[in-house]
Design a protein around this motif. Structure first.
Motif, PDB file in Angstrom:
ATOM      1  N   SER A   1      42.051   0.026  57.880  1.00  0.00           N
ATOM      2  CA  SER A   1      40.642   0.399  57.980  1.00  0.00           C
ATOM      3  C   SER A   1      39.868  -0.706  58.675  1.00  0.00           C
ATOM      4  O   SER A   1      40.331  -1.840  58.769  1.00  0.00           O
ATOM      5  CB  SER A   1      40.039   0.650  56.593  1.00  0.00           C
ATOM      6  OG  SER A   1      40.069  -0.527  55.816  1.00  0.00           O
ATOM      7  N   VAL A   2      38.671  -0.339  59.154  1.00  0.00           N
ATOM      8  CA  VAL A   2      37.772  -1.282  59.805  1.00  0.00           C
ATOM      9  C   VAL A   2      36.397  -1.144  59.164  1.00  0.00           C
ATOM     10  O   VAL A   2      35.828  -0.047  59.131  1.00  0.00           O
ATOM     11  CB  VAL A   2      37.653  -1.017  61.324  1.00  0.00           C
ATOM     12  CG1 VAL A   2      36.729  -2.043  61.980  1.00  0.00           C
ATOM     13  CG2 VAL A   2      39.024  -1.014  61.996  1.00  0.00           C
ATOM     14  N   LEU A   3      35.885  -2.249  58.662  1.00  0.00           N
ATOM     15  CA  LEU A   3      34.513  -2.310  58.147  1.00  0.00           C
ATOM     16  C   LEU A   3      33.691  -3.083  59.162  1.00  0.00           C
ATOM     17  O   LEU A   3      34.053  -4.207  59.522  1.00  0.00           O
ATOM     18  CB  LEU A   3      34.460  -3.008  56.791  1.00  0.00           C
ATOM     19  CG  LEU A   3      33.066  -3.316  56.257  1.00  0.00           C
ATOM     20  CD1 LEU A   3      32.277  -2.039  56.013  1.00  0.00           C
ATOM     21  CD2 LEU A   3      33.144  -4.152  54.996  1.00  0.00           C
ATOM     22  N   ILE A   4      32.615  -2.477  59.619  1.00  0.00           N
ATOM     23  CA  ILE A   4      31.719  -3.120  60.574  1.00  0.00           C
ATOM     24  C   ILE A   4      30.364  -3.285  59.904  1.00  0.00           C
ATOM     25  O   ILE A   4      29.822  -2.325  59.363  1.00  0.00           O
ATOM     26  CB  ILE A   4      31.550  -2.273  61.845  1.00  0.00           C
ATOM     27  CG1 ILE A   4      32.904  -2.007  62.509  1.00  0.00           C
ATOM     28  CG2 ILE A   4      30.592  -2.951  62.823  1.00  0.00           C
ATOM     29  CD1 ILE A   4      32.839  -1.002  63.645  1.00  0.00           C
ATOM     30  N   THR A   5      29.824  -4.498  59.954  1.00  0.00           N
ATOM     31  CA  THR A   5      28.456  -4.699  59.490  1.00  0.00           C
ATOM     32  C   THR A   5      27.604  -5.135  60.673  1.00  0.00           C
ATOM     33  O   THR A   5      28.100  -5.730  61.624  1.00  0.00           O
ATOM     34  CB  THR A   5      28.360  -5.763  58.369  1.00  0.00           C
ATOM     35  OG1 THR A   5      28.742  -7.037  58.879  1.00  0.00           O
ATOM     36  CG2 THR A   5      29.211  -5.386  57.175  1.00  0.00           C
ATOM     37  N   VAL A   6      26.328  -4.811  60.587  1.00  0.00           N
ATOM     38  CA  VAL A   6      25.360  -5.226  61.606  1.00  0.00           C
ATOM     39  C   VAL A   6      24.160  -5.843  60.910  1.00  0.00           C
ATOM     40  O   VAL A   6      23.845  -5.519  59.772  1.00  0.00           O
ATOM     41  CB  VAL A   6      24.892  -4.052  62.499  1.00  0.00           C
ATOM     42  CG1 VAL A   6      26.045  -3.483  63.297  1.00  0.00           C
ATOM     43  CG2 VAL A   6      24.222  -2.964  61.691  1.00  0.00           C
ATOM     44  N   THR A   7      23.495  -6.733  61.619  1.00  0.00           N
ATOM     45  CA  THR A   7      22.250  -7.284  61.097  1.00  0.00           C
ATOM     46  C   THR A   7      21.163  -6.222  61.223  1.00  0.00           C
ATOM     47  O   THR A   7      21.266  -5.286  62.031  1.00  0.00           O
ATOM     48  CB  THR A   7      21.872  -8.574  61.835  1.00  0.00           C
ATOM     49  OG1 THR A   7      21.932  -8.352  63.247  1.00  0.00           O
ATOM     50  CG2 THR A   7      22.827  -9.711  61.463  1.00  0.00           C
TER      51      THR A   7
ATOM     52  N   ILE B   1      23.854  -8.327  54.687  1.00  0.00           N
ATOM     53  CA  ILE B   1      22.760  -8.761  53.814  1.00  0.00           C
ATOM     54  C   ILE B   1      21.806  -9.657  54.618  1.00  0.00           C
ATOM     55  O   ILE B   1      22.237 -10.454  55.450  1.00  0.00           O
ATOM     56  CB  ILE B   1      23.256  -9.468  52.537  1.00  0.00           C
ATOM     57  CG1 ILE B   1      24.069 -10.702  52.862  1.00  0.00           C
ATOM     58  CG2 ILE B   1      24.051  -8.508  51.674  1.00  0.00           C
ATOM     59  CD1 ILE B   1      24.374 -11.558  51.648  1.00  0.00           C
ATOM     60  N   PRO B   2      20.514  -9.490  54.396  1.00  0.00           N
ATOM     61  CA  PRO B   2      19.514 -10.210  55.201  1.00  0.00           C
ATOM     62  C   PRO B   2      19.243 -11.631  54.701  1.00  0.00           C
ATOM     63  O   PRO B   2      18.242 -11.895  54.035  1.00  0.00           O
ATOM     64  CB  PRO B   2      18.273  -9.329  55.068  1.00  0.00           C
ATOM     65  CG  PRO B   2      18.422  -8.678  53.724  1.00  0.00           C
ATOM     66  CD  PRO B   2      19.903  -8.495  53.519  1.00  0.00           C
ATOM     67  N   VAL B   3      20.103 -12.561  55.033  1.00  0.00           N
ATOM     68  CA  VAL B   3      19.936 -13.951  54.625  1.00  0.00           C
ATOM     69  C   VAL B   3      18.987 -14.637  55.609  1.00  0.00           C
ATOM     70  O   VAL B   3      19.188 -14.567  56.824  1.00  0.00           O
ATOM     71  CB  VAL B   3      21.296 -14.680  54.589  1.00  0.00           C
ATOM     72  CG1 VAL B   3      21.119 -16.155  54.293  1.00  0.00           C
ATOM     73  CG2 VAL B   3      22.208 -14.017  53.567  1.00  0.00           C
ATOM     74  N   LYS B   4      17.971 -15.289  55.078  1.00  0.00           N
ATOM     75  CA  LYS B   4      16.999 -15.986  55.934  1.00  0.00           C
ATOM     76  C   LYS B   4      17.704 -17.031  56.789  1.00  0.00           C
ATOM     77  O   LYS B   4      18.531 -17.793  56.308  1.00  0.00           O
ATOM     78  CB  LYS B   4      15.918 -16.653  55.085  1.00  0.00           C
ATOM     79  CG  LYS B   4      15.022 -15.665  54.393  1.00  0.00           C
ATOM     80  CD  LYS B   4      14.000 -16.366  53.520  1.00  0.00           C
ATOM     81  CE  LYS B   4      13.211 -15.326  52.759  1.00  0.00           C
ATOM     82  NZ  LYS B   4      12.297 -15.916  51.797  1.00  0.00           N
ATOM     83  N   GLY B   5      17.367 -17.034  58.080  1.00  0.00           N
ATOM     84  CA  GLY B   5      17.917 -18.009  58.999  1.00  0.00           C
ATOM     85  C   GLY B   5      19.304 -17.672  59.528  1.00  0.00           C
ATOM     86  O   GLY B   5      19.883 -18.461  60.274  1.00  0.00           O
ATOM     87  N   SER B   6      19.840 -16.522  59.153  1.00  0.00           N
ATOM     88  CA  SER B   6      21.183 -16.170  59.630  1.00  0.00           C
ATOM     89  C   SER B   6      21.140 -15.693  61.079  1.00  0.00           C
ATOM     90  O   SER B   6      20.089 -15.375  61.621  1.00  0.00           O
ATOM     91  CB  SER B   6      21.812 -15.102  58.732  1.00  0.00           C
ATOM     92  OG  SER B   6      21.073 -13.902  58.783  1.00  0.00           O
TER      93      SER B   6
ATOM     94  N   ILE C   1      27.179  -8.336  65.158  1.00  0.00           N
ATOM     95  CA  ILE C   1      28.091  -7.289  64.695  1.00  0.00           C
ATOM     96  C   ILE C   1      29.312  -8.012  64.142  1.00  0.00           C
ATOM     97  O   ILE C   1      29.925  -8.835  64.835  1.00  0.00           O
ATOM     98  CB  ILE C   1      28.507  -6.372  65.864  1.00  0.00           C
ATOM     99  CG1 ILE C   1      27.279  -5.746  66.528  1.00  0.00           C
ATOM    100  CG2 ILE C   1      29.495  -5.307  65.389  1.00  0.00           C
ATOM    101  CD1 ILE C   1      27.551  -5.139  67.894  1.00  0.00           C
ATOM    102  N   ARG C   2      29.651  -7.727  62.881  1.00  0.00           N
ATOM    103  CA  ARG C   2      30.789  -8.391  62.238  1.00  0.00           C
ATOM    104  C   ARG C   2      31.858  -7.360  61.883  1.00  0.00           C
ATOM    105  O   ARG C   2      31.531  -6.246  61.494  1.00  0.00           O
ATOM    106  CB  ARG C   2      30.333  -9.115  60.969  1.00  0.00           C
ATOM    107  CG  ARG C   2      29.458 -10.320  61.221  1.00  0.00           C
ATOM    108  CD  ARG C   2      28.972 -10.893  59.879  1.00  0.00           C
ATOM    109  NE  ARG C   2      28.280 -12.146  60.029  1.00  0.00           N
ATOM    110  CZ  ARG C   2      26.964 -12.259  60.262  1.00  0.00           C
ATOM    111  NH1 ARG C   2      26.209 -11.177  60.385  1.00  0.00           N
ATOM    112  NH2 ARG C   2      26.411 -13.450  60.366  1.00  0.00           N
ATOM    113  N   PHE C   3      33.094  -7.762  61.990  1.00  0.00           N
ATOM    114  CA  PHE C   3      34.237  -6.890  61.677  1.00  0.00           C
ATOM    115  C   PHE C   3      35.051  -7.477  60.535  1.00  0.00           C
ATOM    116  O   PHE C   3      35.211  -8.693  60.432  1.00  0.00           O
ATOM    117  CB  PHE C   3      35.210  -6.830  62.857  1.00  0.00           C
ATOM    118  CG  PHE C   3      34.865  -5.885  63.963  1.00  0.00           C
ATOM    119  CD1 PHE C   3      33.575  -5.491  64.239  1.00  0.00           C
ATOM    120  CD2 PHE C   3      35.878  -5.398  64.763  1.00  0.00           C
ATOM    121  CE1 PHE C   3      33.292  -4.635  65.284  1.00  0.00           C
ATOM    122  CE2 PHE C   3      35.619  -4.548  65.812  1.00  0.00           C
ATOM    123  CZ  PHE C   3      34.322  -4.160  66.074  1.00  0.00           C
TER     124      PHE C   3
END
Length: 122
Positions: A44-50, A79-84, A89-91
């Protein structure tokens, strides 16, 4: 054979569908090439985006790639971490492989190299 996690990330300049889809394909192809994976290897592939990347689902790019249509892919919001790092796009790929964790090649492209300079190629 073991299930291993493979990480990667890439950034885009703008919140535009074309840029997001192109960056997704670039990152996916780089991970596959660096590790020698075939579609059957990937669980499987999990993709996250800001949060600011909301013009398309990155998974759409992989779902239409010839030979990869059956690989389960999903998207989520980072997750919206300040300053990140923004516009990222993360995999996380889960793969069946005989490689050890030390042999897995994680891929960080463009501005995302800042996330893991220890794993990024110059």
């Amino acid at each position: 054979m073991s299930v291993r996690g493979v990480r990667g990330a890439v950034t885009v300049e703008r919140n535009e569908e074309g840029q997001i889809l192109d960056a997704t394909v670039e990152l996916f192809n780089a991970i596959v090439a660096e590790n020698g994976f075939a579609p059957e290897d990937i669980c499987s592939v999990l993709i996250t985006v800001t949060g600011e990347l909301d013009s398309t689902f990155p998974a759409k790019a992989i779902r239409v790639m010839p030979g990869w249509e059956l690989v389960p892919v999903t998207c989520a919001l980072e997750i919206p971490v300040k300053g990140s790092l923004e516009k990222c796009i993360r995999f996380m790929l889960h793969v069946n492989t005989t490689k050890t964790q030390a042999e897995i090649k994680h891929v960080y492209l463009r501005g995302a190299r800042l996330l893991r300079p220890d794993l990024s190629k110059a």
